[in-house]
Design a protein around this motif. Structure first.
Motif, short mmCIF file in Angstrom:
data_model
loop_
_atom_site.label_atom_id
_atom_site.label_comp_id
_atom_site.label_asym_id
_atom_site.label_seq_id
_atom_site.Cartn_x
_atom_site.Cartn_y
_atom_site.Cartn_z
N UNK A 1 16.57 55.29 11.11
CA UNK A 1 17.22 54.00 11.32
C UNK A 1 18.45 54.18 12.22
N UNK A 2 18.54 53.35 13.27
CA UNK A 2 19.71 53.41 14.16
C UNK A 2 20.64 52.22 13.96
N UNK A 3 20.17 51.14 13.34
CA UNK A 3 21.01 49.97 13.04
C UNK A 3 20.39 49.25 11.85
N UNK A 4 21.22 48.82 10.92
CA UNK A 4 20.70 48.13 9.74
C UNK A 4 21.31 46.73 9.63
N UNK A 5 20.68 45.93 8.80
CA UNK A 5 21.13 44.56 8.54
C UNK A 5 21.37 43.80 9.85
N UNK A 6 20.35 43.82 10.71
CA UNK A 6 20.45 43.17 12.01
C UNK A 6 20.05 41.70 11.88
N UNK A 7 20.95 40.82 12.28
CA UNK A 7 20.73 39.39 12.19
C UNK A 7 20.94 38.75 13.56
N UNK A 8 20.23 37.70 13.82
CA UNK A 8 20.36 36.95 15.07
C UNK A 8 20.68 35.49 14.71
N UNK A 9 21.65 34.92 15.44
CA UNK A 9 21.98 33.51 15.27
C UNK A 9 22.09 32.88 16.65
N UNK A 10 21.38 31.79 16.86
CA UNK A 10 21.38 31.09 18.14
C UNK A 10 21.89 29.67 17.90
N UNK A 11 22.95 29.32 18.64
CA UNK A 11 23.46 27.95 18.60
C UNK A 11 23.07 27.26 19.91
N UNK A 12 22.25 26.22 19.81
CA UNK A 12 21.78 25.51 20.99
C UNK A 12 22.75 24.38 21.34
N UNK A 13 22.94 24.19 22.63
CA UNK A 13 23.83 23.13 23.12
C UNK A 13 23.04 21.83 23.25
N UNK A 14 23.37 20.80 22.47
CA UNK A 14 22.58 19.56 22.53
C UNK A 14 22.69 18.83 23.86
N UNK A 15 23.70 19.18 24.67
CA UNK A 15 23.80 18.58 25.99
C UNK A 15 22.76 19.14 26.95
N UNK A 16 22.18 20.29 26.59
CA UNK A 16 21.20 20.96 27.45
C UNK A 16 19.82 21.03 26.80
N UNK A 17 19.77 21.29 25.50
CA UNK A 17 18.51 21.43 24.77
C UNK A 17 18.49 20.41 23.63
N UNK A 18 17.49 19.55 23.63
CA UNK A 18 17.44 18.48 22.62
C UNK A 18 16.66 18.88 21.38
N UNK A 19 15.64 19.71 21.53
CA UNK A 19 14.81 20.13 20.40
C UNK A 19 14.39 21.58 20.62
N UNK A 20 14.03 22.26 19.53
CA UNK A 20 13.60 23.64 19.66
C UNK A 20 12.77 24.03 18.44
#
Length: 517
Positions: free
Chosen positions: A340-359
């Protein structure tokens, strides 16, 4: 050296020194059963009708719903490097059966393959973060956003010493050639990758659990002990886990300490309560002993539990359907499996509603985290092994484009902060811990809105990853693929020289034939 006497799984087991003596052996199990050769384990298996297909258990999630950015701008999930869903589905297709929808996890299909991401040059930065955007082949109004992590691939000389305990299921259900004989082949593949500093112990379980081989660095002893194993008896999975962890703790090293469980997933004797099993594995993980789970065979697969055990134990889950797959997981990618080289890896993406309306996030349904879990270092998440890659694909709708959900009459206006940052389509955050750390490191990166505006059709690696995702989603019954068919998936995948990618294209053709009315 262990004796050459073959071992048949007993109903009761007595431990004597480094070997185990059986009492009241299971009747009908030959003591001198001939061992298979490598030629008996060719990639294309014999077509075998599962004897008890109703015992295969899966816990698949429904295809994720679309999110409206104004209502739910943040998407958070744990990384996943498991690949068992793909190889298990391959087994079903090879046997002439369409995979069950619950057995298909799109992220495991996508992450089965390697992509051309740049890698870190040193272990101080455990992975690179790569993002690109393409037009969606099945929907002209949407775009695909790909986030790819590529882990540092440590040279073999940099890998610390390993203390490995093979926990092998030798119960009666493991007697078929795609189970225990293939387990032996897989474990021998791993042994051939080890160094003189590594140690291996072998624990088996059937009617009870026993120590077959005490910790040793001698590959001849390990190979001989594997050759002696025979299948028979019921399945004391819980007792086997307890003994394996006890052996791992007694031989713990300042390096890699891992239990490798090989089973068809049938835990029906002993510690059979799943919650108790998972709590036990979690506690051992906190003591520095991780768990890898390898599934084998057909008819008994309890994939829901096997994947849970691996995830809880800070390991990965793989399904071995051939000697070739054993070589891939325990040979070519052994560093990723063990180190293991990295543990407890999390990803969080915040979309800009002025550019992306749905995902929508394609896959990862069983890896979704709450928004507040991202900054909470007490929340467990996925790990990345040496050389591992992780790919996540979002399908997004640009502001002003026709989306899956019609515009609402009473919807709020775009916040001023979003309009002020309209040059950004999304803000991506990653958290990870060093393998021996308790405090996470934060990485941030923004996705330019221009990338959406000038997105080309997917090509190269991105096109292939998109084809794999589409194939998995099609088998899951994803209605948002509309009429995108198998021929389109094969065309998108393109011409490939890699063996595993060529195999994928053939599997798409198999599914096409099986899925016709």
């Amino acid at each position: 050296m262990p004796s050459s006497q073959s071992y048949a799984a007993p109903q009761a087991i007595a431990v004597t020194g480094s070997r185990m003596a059986g009492v009241a052996a299971e009747p009908g199990v030959p003591q001198n059963e001939q061992q298979p050769t490598s030629s008996d384990l060719r990639y294309v298996p014999s077509i075998v009708v599962p004897t008890r297909p109703d015992r295969e258990r899966y816990d698949g999630e429904e295809v994720a719903e679309v999110a409206v950015t104004m209502e739910q701008p943040v998407s958070t999930f744990s990384v996943d490097v498991d690949t068992g869903s793909y190889s298990n589905a391959r087994r079903m297709l090879t046997d002439g059966q369409m995979p069950r929808e619950a057995a298909v996890r799109t992220e495991e299909f996508v992450n089965y393959f390697r992509y051309d991401y740049p890698r870190p040059d040193a272990g101080e930065a455990p992975f690179t973060v790569n993002m690109d955007v393409a037009r969606t082949p099945w929907n002209a109004n949407t775009r695909l956003v790909r986030i790819g992590l590529a882990g540092y691939e440590a040279p073999k000389a940099e890998r610390p010493a390993a203390n490995l305990v093979f926990l092998l299921d030798v119960s009666g259900s493991m007697s078929s050639r795609d189970k225990l004989p293939l387990v032996k082949t897989a474990m021998k593949t791993l042994v051939n990758q080890l160094t003189p500093e590594d140690r291996v112990s072998i624990v088996v379980y059937a009617g009870a659990a026993g120590l077959v081989l005490e910790p040793t660095s001698d590959p001849r002893e390990i190979m001989a002990a594997l050759d002696d194993l025979r299948a028979g008896g019921s399945t004391a999975g819980g007792a086997g886990l307890e003994l394996a962890y006890r052996v791992a703790e007694n031989s713990k090293v300042d390096g890699i300490n891992r239990v490798i469980l090989a089973t068809d997933g049938d835990f029906n004797v002993g510690m059979s309560d799943n919650d108790a099993l998972l709590e036990y594995v979690e506690n051992k993980r906190k003591n520095g002993i991780s768990m890898t789970v390898l599934g084998f065979g057909r008819g008994n697969i309890n994939e829901a539990l096997m994947e849970q055990i691996a995830d809880t134990g800070n390991g990965n889950y793989g399904y071995i359907d051939s000697a070739i797959e054993a070589r891939k997981v325990l040979g070519e990618q052994v560093g990723a499996t063990l180190f293991t080289i990295a543990k407890d890896v999390k990803i969080q993406v915040e979309f800009n509603p002025a550019v992306i309306s749905q995902y929508r996030l394609i896959g990862y349904e069983n890896r979704i985290l709450r928004e507040q879990d991202f900054d909470n270092d007490a929340v467990d998440a996925g790990d990345i092994g040496s050389g591992h890659q992780v790919t996540a694909i979002y399908e997004v709708v640009g502001a002003g484009a026709d989306g899956w959900i019609a515009e609402r009459r009473y919807q709020d206006r775009i916040p001023q902060a979003a309009s002020d940052l309209a040059s950004e389509a999304a803000f991506v955050k990653l958290r990870y811990k060093q393998p021996d750390g308790d405090t996470s490191t934060l990485i941030t990166q923004s996705l330019s809105a221009d990338m959406l505006a000038r997105a080309p059709m997917p090509s190269g690696d991105f096109a292939f990853a998109t084809a794999v995702a589409a194939f998995a989603q099609k088998m899951r019954g994803d209605t948002l693929l509309e009429r995108y068919d198998y021929d389109a998936i094969r065309t998108l995948a393109g011409s490939q020289s890699d063996f595993y990618r060529q195999e994928f294209i053939k599997l798409v053709g198999v599914a096409d034939g099986l899925d016709r009315p």
